[in-house]
Scaffold this active site. Structure first.
Site, PDB file in Angstrom:
ATOM      1  N   ARG A 118       0.858  -1.191   0.000  1.00 10.03           N
ATOM      2  CA  ARG A 118       0.000   0.000   0.000  1.00 10.03           C
ATOM      3  C   ARG A 118       0.885   1.228   0.000  1.00 10.03           C
ATOM      4  O   ARG A 118       2.026   1.167   0.419  1.00 10.03           O
ATOM      5  CB  ARG A 118      -0.860   0.102   1.240  1.00 10.03           C
ATOM      6  CG  ARG A 118      -1.637  -1.050   1.592  1.00 10.03           C
ATOM      7  CD  ARG A 118      -2.749  -0.657   2.523  1.00 10.03           C
ATOM      8  NE  ARG A 118      -2.299  -0.294   3.857  1.00 10.03           N
ATOM      9  CZ  ARG A 118      -3.101  -0.313   4.908  1.00 10.03           C
ATOM     10  NH1 ARG A 118      -4.361  -0.655   4.755  1.00 10.03           N
ATOM     11  NH2 ARG A 118      -2.672   0.029   6.083  1.00 10.03           N
ATOM     12  N   ASN A 156      -4.862   7.604   2.520  1.00 13.21           N
ATOM     13  CA  ASN A 156      -4.989   6.899   3.798  1.00 13.21           C
ATOM     14  C   ASN A 156      -3.652   6.837   4.516  1.00 13.21           C
ATOM     15  O   ASN A 156      -2.661   6.404   3.938  1.00 13.21           O
ATOM     16  CB  ASN A 156      -5.468   5.462   3.557  1.00 13.21           C
ATOM     17  CG  ASN A 156      -5.960   4.807   4.835  1.00 13.21           C
ATOM     18  OD1 ASN A 156      -6.925   5.270   5.441  1.00 13.21           O
ATOM     19  ND2 ASN A 156      -5.304   3.744   5.250  1.00 13.21           N
ATOM     20  N   GLU A 157      -3.650   7.313   5.724  1.00 10.43           N
ATOM     21  CA  GLU A 157      -2.457   7.220   6.569  1.00 10.43           C
ATOM     22  C   GLU A 157      -1.188   7.557   5.794  1.00 10.43           C
ATOM     23  O   GLU A 157      -0.247   6.746   5.703  1.00 10.43           O
ATOM     24  CB  GLU A 157      -2.371   5.838   7.216  1.00 10.43           C
ATOM     25  CG  GLU A 157      -3.491   5.620   8.206  1.00 10.43           C
ATOM     26  CD  GLU A 157      -3.342   4.345   9.019  1.00 10.43           C
ATOM     27  OE1 GLU A 157      -2.620   3.436   8.584  1.00 10.43           O
ATOM     28  OE2 GLU A 157      -3.951   4.254  10.093  1.00 10.43           O
ATOM     29  N   GLU A 315     -10.476   5.591  12.887  1.00  6.78           N
ATOM     30  CA  GLU A 315     -10.360   4.124  12.889  1.00  6.78           C
ATOM     31  C   GLU A 315      -9.920   3.676  14.275  1.00  6.78           C
ATOM     32  O   GLU A 315      -9.034   4.283  14.879  1.00  6.78           O
ATOM     33  CB  GLU A 315      -9.251   3.640  11.945  1.00  6.78           C
ATOM     34  CG  GLU A 315      -9.517   3.774  10.487  1.00  6.78           C
ATOM     35  CD  GLU A 315      -8.343   3.210   9.664  1.00  6.78           C
ATOM     36  OE1 GLU A 315      -7.563   2.371  10.181  1.00  6.78           O
ATOM     37  OE2 GLU A 315      -8.200   3.647   8.521  1.00  6.78           O
ATOM     38  N   TRP A 323      -1.656  -7.302  12.778  1.00  5.43           N
ATOM     39  CA  TRP A 323      -0.306  -6.906  12.353  1.00  5.43           C
ATOM     40  C   TRP A 323       0.708  -6.819  13.478  1.00  5.43           C
ATOM     41  O   TRP A 323       1.856  -6.480  13.242  1.00  5.43           O
ATOM     42  CB  TRP A 323      -0.361  -5.588  11.571  1.00  5.43           C
ATOM     43  CG  TRP A 323      -1.292  -4.550  12.131  1.00  5.43           C
ATOM     44  CD1 TRP A 323      -2.567  -4.300  11.708  1.00  5.43           C
ATOM     45  CD2 TRP A 323      -1.037  -3.632  13.205  1.00  5.43           C
ATOM     46  NE1 TRP A 323      -3.129  -3.285  12.454  1.00  5.43           N
ATOM     47  CE2 TRP A 323      -2.218  -2.849  13.383  1.00  5.43           C
ATOM     48  CE3 TRP A 323       0.055  -3.386  14.039  1.00  5.43           C
ATOM     49  CZ2 TRP A 323      -2.317  -1.853  14.341  1.00  5.43           C
ATOM     50  CZ3 TRP A 323      -0.042  -2.390  15.002  1.00  5.43           C
ATOM     51  CH2 TRP A 323      -1.227  -1.642  15.137  1.00  5.43           C
ATOM     52  N   GLU A 363      -5.393  -8.496   5.295  1.00  2.00           N
ATOM     53  CA  GLU A 363      -6.005  -8.213   6.604  1.00  2.00           C
ATOM     54  C   GLU A 363      -7.160  -9.160   6.933  1.00  2.00           C
ATOM     55  O   GLU A 363      -8.084  -8.793   7.656  1.00  2.00           O
ATOM     56  CB  GLU A 363      -6.440  -6.755   6.637  1.00  2.00           C
ATOM     57  CG  GLU A 363      -5.224  -5.856   6.495  1.00  2.00           C
ATOM     58  CD  GLU A 363      -5.515  -4.372   6.560  1.00  2.00           C
ATOM     59  OE1 GLU A 363      -4.805  -3.660   7.276  1.00  2.00           O
ATOM     60  OE2 GLU A 363      -6.462  -3.941   5.872  1.00  2.00           O
ATOM     61  N   PHE A 365      -7.464 -11.472   8.920  1.00  2.00           N
ATOM     62  CA  PHE A 365      -7.697 -11.797  10.332  1.00  2.00           C
ATOM     63  C   PHE A 365      -7.807 -10.559  11.220  1.00  2.00           C
ATOM     64  O   PHE A 365      -7.657 -10.635  12.432  1.00  2.00           O
ATOM     65  CB  PHE A 365      -6.624 -12.762  10.854  1.00  2.00           C
ATOM     66  CG  PHE A 365      -6.810 -14.136  10.278  1.00  2.00           C
ATOM     67  CD1 PHE A 365      -7.888 -14.920  10.659  1.00  2.00           C
ATOM     68  CD2 PHE A 365      -5.944 -14.617   9.305  1.00  2.00           C
ATOM     69  CE1 PHE A 365      -8.093 -16.175  10.091  1.00  2.00           C
ATOM     70  CE2 PHE A 365      -6.139 -15.868   8.735  1.00  2.00           C
ATOM     71  CZ  PHE A 365      -7.220 -16.653   9.128  1.00  2.00           C
ATOM     72  N   HIS A 366      -8.072  -9.415  10.604  1.00  2.77           N
ATOM     73  CA  HIS A 366      -8.307  -8.196  11.390  1.00  2.77           C
ATOM     74  C   HIS A 366      -9.773  -8.195  11.807  1.00  2.77           C
ATOM     75  O   HIS A 366     -10.653  -8.485  11.009  1.00  2.77           O
ATOM     76  CB  HIS A 366      -8.012  -6.980  10.511  1.00  2.77           C
ATOM     77  CG  HIS A 366      -7.888  -5.696  11.273  1.00  2.77           C
ATOM     78  ND1 HIS A 366      -8.975  -5.091  11.875  1.00  2.77           N
ATOM     79  CD2 HIS A 366      -6.826  -4.910  11.529  1.00  2.77           C
ATOM     80  CE1 HIS A 366      -8.556  -3.968  12.469  1.00  2.77           C
ATOM     81  NE2 HIS A 366      -7.262  -3.840  12.272  1.00  2.77           N
TER      82      HIS A 366
END
Ligand code: GAL
Length: 670
Positions: A118, A156-157, A315, A323, A363, A365-366
Site C-alpha cells: 500500500r 490513507n495514513e 479508525e 499486524w 487483513e 484476520f483483522h
C-alpha cells in the site's frame, strides 16, 4: 508556509458519527443487502468508502467501471448513512505499477519496493502526482454532488507505507527544498557542520538523501530529510485537497493521522491547520491501565492540536488487529470502553476499521464490527450496544472537553533530531518520557493537553517539557514568557540541547533553557542497564543523570549515591511571577509521582470528580449542560459522588453512582 485560516464547515453527521471503513467491493451484492440492514440495526450513520478502490473502478488505464460505487452510494443515501469518500491514492492499481515502476518508493539501502503493498508511491515523483490528481478529479467530478457525500478523506495514513523515499526524484526534490530553506550551499554547509569529516558540498547537486553508508548520517542532514519527507507528503496532500476544495468548496476535507507517542513520520502538529477536521486512527497497545493510558495520551494529543474543537476517531479496532506479533482480543466491554474513552476526550465519533471482517487479502484476520462468525457474537452485540449508547449521549456532540490547565510539550521535530546521529545513550527511548509524566497525571484524573511548540501556552498553569531535545530560540522565548507571566514549568534532562539545525548549543546543558532554569549541566552521566542512583530526598533514578550545578536555582534534591553524589539533581527557580523546575534524571515511578505532587501543589488543580484508582473521569462542557464520563478500568465496582442523570440508564443519580468493573457511565450533571 503560513498556516491557513480554519474553514468553519459543519460536522459531517448530526451528532456523533458511528460506523467505519466499508469495503463493499470485496463482497457480492447479496451481502450488501445484509450490510445495509445490519448497519441500520447497529445504528451506523457514517461510513468511509473507496479507500483502496482505484483498481476496482479503473481496472485498466482509462477504463472505468463506477457502476458498483454508484449503486452503493445510492443505497447508503437511501438508508440515511453519510459517506466519507476517500480518494483512492493509498493503493495505486497494478496496471500503474506495471507501467511506471519508478513511482514505487526506494529504501535507504537502495531497494525499490515491488507492487502489491500500500502507499506504493513516492510523493516527489511527478508521474505519480499526475496520475493521482487525475483520479482525484475523476472521483470528485463524479461524486461531488452526490447526496450521500458528507466529507472527503484524502488517501490513507500518508507516511505509512511510503514513510520516506530515497529515490532520485526524492533527492532532486530534497535539494530544491534545501535551497528554499538555506538559500545557498555555503549556508547549508554551515548549518550541517560539514567541516566535520571534511564532508563539504561544493554544489547543491552533490547533496543526497541520507542513504545507507558506513556510519550514521550527519545529524543535520538526517533531521532535514525527516522534515522534508513530512513536507513532501504534505505537498501531495495539499495537491489532492486543492482539487477537492475547488470542486466542492463546502465539504470538509480530512486525512487520517496516526497520532501516538511519536515521533511520527508526518509532523501532525504542523499538518493540523490544513485539515478541516483532525482525524485519528488509533490501535490501542497493551492491556489494562497501559492500554487505557495509551488511548488517553493519543486523544490528549489530538485535542492539543486544536484545544476546544472536536476531533474524529477515524479508525480503531472492534477487537484484535492482525499486524502485531501477537494479537490480543478485546476483553468483554473493552470495545465500548475504548470508544467512549476517545469520546470523553473530545472525539465526536466512534469509527472502526472495518465494517465487515475481510475473508481474503492481507487483513483477513483483522477484527471487524461484523466478525467472520456473524451476528451471534460478542463483538456484534457490543457494536450494537455501542450504537445505542452513542444515540443516548448524542447531545454530547459539539461540547468541549473541560479546559485542561496542564500541558505536556512534545514535538516530532525534536524526536527526529534525537533519532538522528549518535547519542550518549543510543537505547534511550526518549519519547517514552512524555508518556510517563502523562501517566502520573492521568492516574490522578488531572487533564492534560499534549501540545506542540506551535500551541499558544497562555491557557495553561503548568507546562511539562519532557526531553524536548530540540528547541528553537522562539520556543525557548515562549517558555520563558510563559514562566515570567506566572506559569510553572517542569523541564527535564535532554531538553533544549540542540538548535533547529541539530547542532549542540554550546556553553552547558540544557542549552536553550539554561538561563531560565538557572542551572548548568557540564556532563551527561547515562546509567548502565540495571543501575540506579539515589537522591537525598529518597527519590531514585535510572537511565539518566548529569553533572549539574546551580547558577541561581534553589536545590530541591541532590544525588546521594554514585559518582555525582553531592551535586544537584532537581532544582527550582522563581522567575518573574512563575517558577521553573529542572529535573536532571530519569525518575522512577514513585519519585516521579512525588515530583509531580510538588509541581502541582498550590495550583488548585482538581479532578472533575474524586474517583478510586483505575477509574477515569473526564468532563465535557456544552452550552447548556456538562457531562461526566466515568470509565471503570478496574476489576472491582467503583462508586463516585455525582448528581445528575445517567444518560445510559436514564436514572436520576442523587449523590452517588456505582459503576461495575469494566463499565462506563455518562452523567449529565445537575
Ligand atoms: C490502518 C489502516 C487501515 C487498516 C488498519 C488495520 O492503519 O488505515 O486501512 O489497515 O490499519 O489495523
Amino acid at each position: 508556509m503560513t498556516a491557513p485560516e480554519p474553514r468553519a464547515l459543519p460536522w459531517p453527521t448530526a451528532g456523533i458519527a458511528f460506523g467505519g471503513d466499508y469495503n463493499p467491493e470485496q463482497w457480492p451484492r447479496e451481502v450488501w443487502d445484509e450490510d445495509i440492514r445490519l448497519m441500520g440495526d447497529a445504528g451506523v450513520n457514517f461510513v468511509t468508502l473507496g479507500v483502496f478502490s482505484w483498481g476496482n473502478f479503473e481496472p485498466r488505464e482509462g477504463e472505468f467501471d463506477f457502476g458498483w460505487l454508484d449503486e452503493i452510494m445510492d443505497r447508503l443515501d437511501a438508508a440515511k448513512i453519510g459517506v466519507d469518500l476517500s480518494t483512492p491514492t493509498a493503493s495505486p492499481p497494478i496496471w500503474l505499477h506495471r507501467e511506471h515502476p519508478e513511482i514505487l518508493p526506494v529504501t535507504r539501502t537502495g531497494q525499490r519496493y515491488s507492487q502489491g503493498g500500500r502507499l506504493g508511491w513516492c510523493a516527489s515523483n511527478p508521474i505519480w502526482r499526475r496520475y493521482a490528481l487525475r483520479v482525484v478529479e475523476t472521483v470528485a467530478a463524479r461524486y461531488g454532488s452526490h447526496p450521500a457525500l458528507r466529507m472527503w478523506h484524502v488517501s490513507n495514513e500518508l507516511g505509512g507505507g511510503n514513510r520516506k523515499c530515497y529515490c532520485d526524484a526524492s533527492a532532486e526534490h530534497f535539494r530544491r527544498w534545501l535551497l528554499a530553506r538555506y538559500g545557498d550551499v555555503q549556508s547549508l554547509n554551515d548549518a550541517w557542520g560539514t567541516a566535520f569529516w571534511g564532508h563539504r558540498y561544493a554544489d547543491m547537486d552533490q547533496v543526497l538523501p541520507p542513504r545507507d553508508c558506513e556510519t550514521a548520517p550527519n545529524p543535520g542532514l538526517a533531521l532535514d530529510f525527516s522534515r522534508f519527507a513530512s513536507d513532501a507528503l504534505l505537498e501531495h496532500f495539499l495537491a489532492e485537497r486543492d482539487v477537492l476544495v475547488a470542486l466542492t468548496p463546502d465539504l470538509p476535507v480530512t486525512t487520517n493521522f496516526m497520532v501516538s507517542t511519536g515521533p511520527h513520520v508526518v509532523d501532525y502538529a504542523r499538518w493540523a491547520p490544513y485539515v478541516d477536521i483532525t482525524a485519528n486512527d488509533h490501535y490501542a497497545a497493551g492491556a489494562g491501565a497501559v492500554r487505557a493510558q495509551d488511548v488517553a495520551f493519543a486523544a490528549d494529543r489530538m485535542r492539543g492540536f486544536n484545544p476546544g474543537a472536536p476531533w474524529m476517531l477515524m479508525e480503531h479496532a472492534a477487537s484484535a488487529v492482525e499486524w502485531r506479533p501477537r494479537n490480543r482480543a478485546n476483553e468483554p466491554g473493552e470495545l465500548i470502553r475504548d470508544s467512549l474513552a476517545h469520546v470523553a476526550r473530545g472525539a465526536d465519533s466512534s469509527l472502526f476499521f472495518q465494517w465487515r471482517a475481510s475473508t481474503a487479502g492481507v487483513e483477513q484476520f483483522h477484527s471487524g464490527m461484523l466478525p467472520h462468525a456473524g451476528t451471534r457474537t460478542r463483538i456484534w452485540r457490543e457494536v450494537c450496544q455501542l450504537g445505542g449508547i452513542l444515540r443516548s449521549i448524542n447531545e454530547v456532540a459539539g461540547s468541549a472537553v473541560e479546559a485542561a490547565r496542564i500541558a505536556i510539550l512534545v514535538d516530532d521535530e525534536a524526536g527526529w533530531a534525537w533519532n538522528a546521529g549518535q547519542k550518549p545513550h543510543n537505547e534511550l527511548p526518549l519519547p517514552q518520557l512524555a508518556r510517563e509524566y502523562h501517566q502520573v497525571l492521568w492516574e490522578r484524573n488531572l487533564l492534560v493537553d499534549v501540545v506542540s511548540p506551535l500551541t499558544n501556552l497562555r491557557r495553561y498553569d503548568l507546562l511539562i517539557i519532557p526531553g524536548l531535545y530540540l528547541a528553537s530560540n522562539a520556543t525557548a522565548r515562549a517558555i520563558d514568557l510563559f514562566v515570567r507571566q506566572g506559569g510553572r514549568a517542569v523541564v527535564t534532562f535532554l531538553s533544549g540541547i540542540v538548535d533547529p539545525t541539530n547542532r549542540v548549543r554550546a556553553g552547558g546543558y540544557p542549552g536553550a533553557f539554561r538561563d531560565l532554569l538557572g542551572v548548568v549541566s557540564e556532563e551527561f552521566y547515562p546509567l548502565l542497564a540495571g543501575d540506579s542512583v539515589a537522591l537525598d530526598n529518597g527519590w531514585t533514578a535510572t537511565t539518566w543523570s548529569e553533572l549539574l550545578s546551580s547558577d541561581g536555582a534553589e536545590i530541591v534534591a541532590r544525588y546521594s549515591s554514585g559518582p555525582l553524589s553531592g551535586s544537584p539533581a532537581v532544582t527550582r527557580r522563581k522567575v518573574g511571577r512563575g517558577e521553573a523546575w529542572y529535573v536532571s534524571a530519569w525518575l522512577e515511578q514513585n519519585s516521579l509521582e512525588q515530583l509531580l505532587s510538588a509541581a502541582v501543589a498550590g495550583l488548585g488543580l482538581q479532578p472533575p470528580a474524586q474517583a478510586p484508582q483505575d477509574v477515569e473521569v473526564v468532563r465535557r462542557v456544552g452550552p447548556t449542560a456538562s457531562y461526566l464520563f466515568v470509565l471503570n478500568h478496574g476489576v472491582e465496582s467503583a462508586t463516585i459522588k455525582v448528581r445528575g442523570v445517567d444518560l445510559l440508564g436514564g436514572a436520576l443519580i442523587d449523590g452517588s453512582l456505582t459503576i461495575p468493573a469494566g463499565m462506563v457511565a455518562v452523567v449529565k450533571e445537575l
